[in-house]
Write a protein that holds these residues in place. Structure first.
Motif, PDB file in Angstrom:
ATOM      1  N   GLU A 123     -17.756  -1.380  -1.435  1.00 50.48           N
ATOM      2  CA  GLU A 123     -16.949  -0.353  -0.758  1.00 50.48           C
ATOM      3  C   GLU A 123     -15.538  -0.232  -1.336  1.00 50.48           C
ATOM      4  OE1 GLU A 123     -16.523  -4.216   1.664  1.00 50.48           O
ATOM      5  OE2 GLU A 123     -18.111  -3.154   0.550  1.00 50.48           O
ATOM      6  N   THR A 124     -15.206  -1.070  -2.310  1.00 52.58           N
ATOM      7  CA  THR A 124     -13.871  -1.022  -2.904  1.00 52.58           C
ATOM      8  C   THR A 124     -13.624   0.336  -3.558  1.00 52.58           C
ATOM      9  OG1 THR A 124     -13.969  -3.406  -3.348  1.00 52.58           O
ATOM     10  CG2 THR A 124     -12.299  -2.144  -4.530  1.00 52.58           C
ATOM     11  N   VAL A 125     -12.539   0.983  -3.174  1.00 53.51           N
ATOM     12  CA  VAL A 125     -12.172   2.279  -3.742  1.00 53.51           C
ATOM     13  C   VAL A 125     -11.537   2.060  -5.114  1.00 53.51           C
ATOM     14  CG1 VAL A 125     -10.733   4.329  -3.457  1.00 53.51           C
ATOM     15  CG2 VAL A 125     -11.865   3.299  -1.471  1.00 53.51           C
ATOM     16  N   VAL A 126     -12.019   2.815  -6.097  1.00 51.71           N
ATOM     17  CA  VAL A 126     -11.498   2.746  -7.458  1.00 51.71           C
ATOM     18  C   VAL A 126     -10.502   3.878  -7.654  1.00 51.71           C
ATOM     19  CG1 VAL A 126     -12.108   2.894  -9.906  1.00 51.71           C
ATOM     20  CG2 VAL A 126     -13.630   1.706  -8.305  1.00 51.71           C
ATOM     21  N   ARG A 127      -9.256   3.509  -7.899  1.00 49.24           N
ATOM     22  CA  ARG A 127      -8.192   4.498  -8.139  1.00 49.24           C
ATOM     23  C   ARG A 127      -7.844   4.445  -9.624  1.00 49.24           C
ATOM     24  NH1 ARG A 127      -6.382   5.932  -2.793  1.00 49.24           N
ATOM     25  NH2 ARG A 127      -7.118   4.356  -1.315  1.00 49.24           N
ATOM     26  N   THR A 128      -8.099   5.544 -10.301  1.00 54.88           N
ATOM     27  CA  THR A 128      -8.121   5.582 -11.756  1.00 54.88           C
ATOM     28  C   THR A 128      -6.816   6.103 -12.345  1.00 54.88           C
ATOM     29  OG1 THR A 128      -9.062   7.806 -11.740  1.00 54.88           O
ATOM     30  CG2 THR A 128     -10.615   5.973 -11.671  1.00 54.88           C
ATOM     31  N   GLY A 129      -6.727   5.998 -13.676  1.00 53.01           N
ATOM     32  CA  GLY A 129      -5.546   6.493 -14.365  1.00 53.01           C
ATOM     33  C   GLY A 129      -5.519   7.994 -14.552  1.00 53.01           C
ATOM     34  N   HIS A 130      -6.686   8.618 -14.508  1.00 46.83           N
ATOM     35  CA  HIS A 130      -6.807  10.069 -14.648  1.00 46.83           C
ATOM     36  C   HIS A 130      -7.954  10.533 -13.759  1.00 46.83           C
ATOM     37  CE1 HIS A 130      -4.450   9.856 -18.446  1.00 46.83           C
ATOM     38  NE2 HIS A 130      -5.182   8.770 -18.678  1.00 46.83           N
ATOM     39  N   GLY A 131      -7.811  11.698 -13.165  1.00 52.48           N
ATOM     40  CA  GLY A 131      -8.930  12.306 -12.468  1.00 52.48           C
ATOM     41  C   GLY A 131      -9.232  11.693 -11.117  1.00 52.48           C
ATOM     42  N   ASP A 132     -10.438  11.993 -10.638  1.00 52.15           N
ATOM     43  CA  ASP A 132     -10.844  11.596  -9.296  1.00 52.15           C
ATOM     44  C   ASP A 132     -11.208  10.111  -9.229  1.00 52.15           C
ATOM     45  OD1 ASP A 132     -10.554  14.221  -8.461  1.00 52.15           O
ATOM     46  OD2 ASP A 132     -12.661  14.715  -8.854  1.00 52.15           O
ATOM     47  N   GLY A 133     -11.115   9.574  -8.024  1.00 51.74           N
ATOM     48  CA  GLY A 133     -11.514   8.203  -7.787  1.00 51.74           C
ATOM     49  C   GLY A 133     -13.007   8.085  -7.535  1.00 51.74           C
ATOM     50  N   THR A 134     -13.429   6.847  -7.286  1.00 49.25           N
ATOM     51  CA  THR A 134     -14.824   6.564  -7.004  1.00 49.25           C
ATOM     52  C   THR A 134     -14.857   5.259  -6.210  1.00 49.25           C
ATOM     53  OG1 THR A 134     -17.007   6.255  -8.024  1.00 49.25           O
ATOM     54  CG2 THR A 134     -15.122   5.441  -9.268  1.00 49.25           C
ATOM     55  N   THR A 135     -16.002   4.610  -6.156  1.00 55.59           N
ATOM     56  CA  THR A 135     -16.104   3.290  -5.546  1.00 55.59           C
ATOM     57  C   THR A 135     -16.863   2.375  -6.493  1.00 55.59           C
ATOM     58  OG1 THR A 135     -18.202   3.718  -4.413  1.00 55.59           O
ATOM     59  CG2 THR A 135     -16.165   4.251  -3.208  1.00 55.59           C
ATOM     60  N   VAL A 136     -16.665   1.080  -6.312  1.00 54.34           N
ATOM     61  CA  VAL A 136     -17.409   0.108  -7.115  1.00 54.34           C
ATOM     62  C   VAL A 136     -18.908   0.296  -6.897  1.00 54.34           C
ATOM     63  CG1 VAL A 136     -17.925  -2.356  -7.370  1.00 54.34           C
ATOM     64  CG2 VAL A 136     -15.536  -1.572  -7.249  1.00 54.34           C
ATOM     65  N   GLY A 137     -19.298   0.526  -5.653  1.00 54.31           N
ATOM     66  CA  GLY A 137     -20.709   0.680  -5.338  1.00 54.31           C
ATOM     67  C   GLY A 137     -21.350   1.885  -5.988  1.00 54.31           C
TER      68      GLY A 137
END
Length: 211
Positions: free
Chosen positions: A183-197
């Motif tokens: 469930e960890t939210v991935v906050r990226t350097g460019h563009g939209d985020g995602t999750t580890v899952g």
């Protein structure tokens, strides 16, 4: 328990330059802190916009996920305006010097180190591949990881230019990032985020594609 710290986000625009090429890019800038103090993750392109977003809070540090110019070009100006130290993994100093040959970072980000801000801590995960000194910053209390250009929605960061290596970024993702809670939210350097899952099940596909 309620966490006081929050995450603020702004997008800045500029140019990425490496290996003789230049590209127009939009960068995510992340601010983590409370009403009194904060850290900035990746001071990209526009120090004034970042200062405005800080809103008078004390800036404790400028954390660099890596030293490609589009992630660090505004760091010296932001540091000068606030007195905050610039922190970078030492393996990225060769890249840093391409952009700022006369201004070194003020300190290092070391694997396993924890950077405390407000009532949370950011754990430094050394994740080479996109760049030798690339790091992700894991804020367990906030359920998020700031991945810079190591992981995006849909796959790993680019490895086709100098100082990068595809097998290395795959190892970094497998061993350091994709084993975090799903469930960890991935906050990226460019563009939209995602999750580890959302990303972890696709590791094999990325390896098969080889990029």
């Amino acid at each position: 328990m309620t966490v006081r710290a929050r995450i603020d986000h702004l997008v800045t625009s500029g140019t990425f330059a490496l290996d003789g090429g230049t590209w127009d890019v939009d960068n995510n800038v992340w601010i983590v802190g409370d009403d009194e103090e904060a850290v900035v993750i990746d001071a990209a392109h526009d120090a004034e916009a970042i200062l405005t977003a800080l809103g008078g809070r004390r800036l404790r540090a400028i954390l660099c996920t890596h030293a490609h110019n589009d992630h660090i070009d505004a760091a010296p100006a932001l540091s000068e305006a606030t007195g905050a130290p610039i922190l970078l993994h030492p393996d990225d100093l060769p890249l840093w010097k391409q952009t700022h040959p006369d201004r070194m970072p003020d300190g290092e980000l070391s694997d396993g180190e924890r950077v405390s801000i407000a009532d949370v801590s950011l754990e430094v995960l050394h994740t080479p591949g996109h760049a030798p000194g690339a790091v992700c910053l894991y804020a367990e209390a906030l359920g998020t990881v700031f991945t810079g250009d190591t992981l995006f929605a849909g796959g790993p960061g680019a490895t086709g230019r100098s100082f990068s290596d595809f097998p290395t970024i795959i190892d970094s993702l497998r061993e350091r990032v994709l084993m975090l809670p799903g469930e960890t939210v991935v906050r990226t350097g460019h563009g939209d985020g995602t999750t580890v899952g959302a990303e972890a099940p696709h590791l094999g596909e990325w390896v098969a594609r080889g990029h």
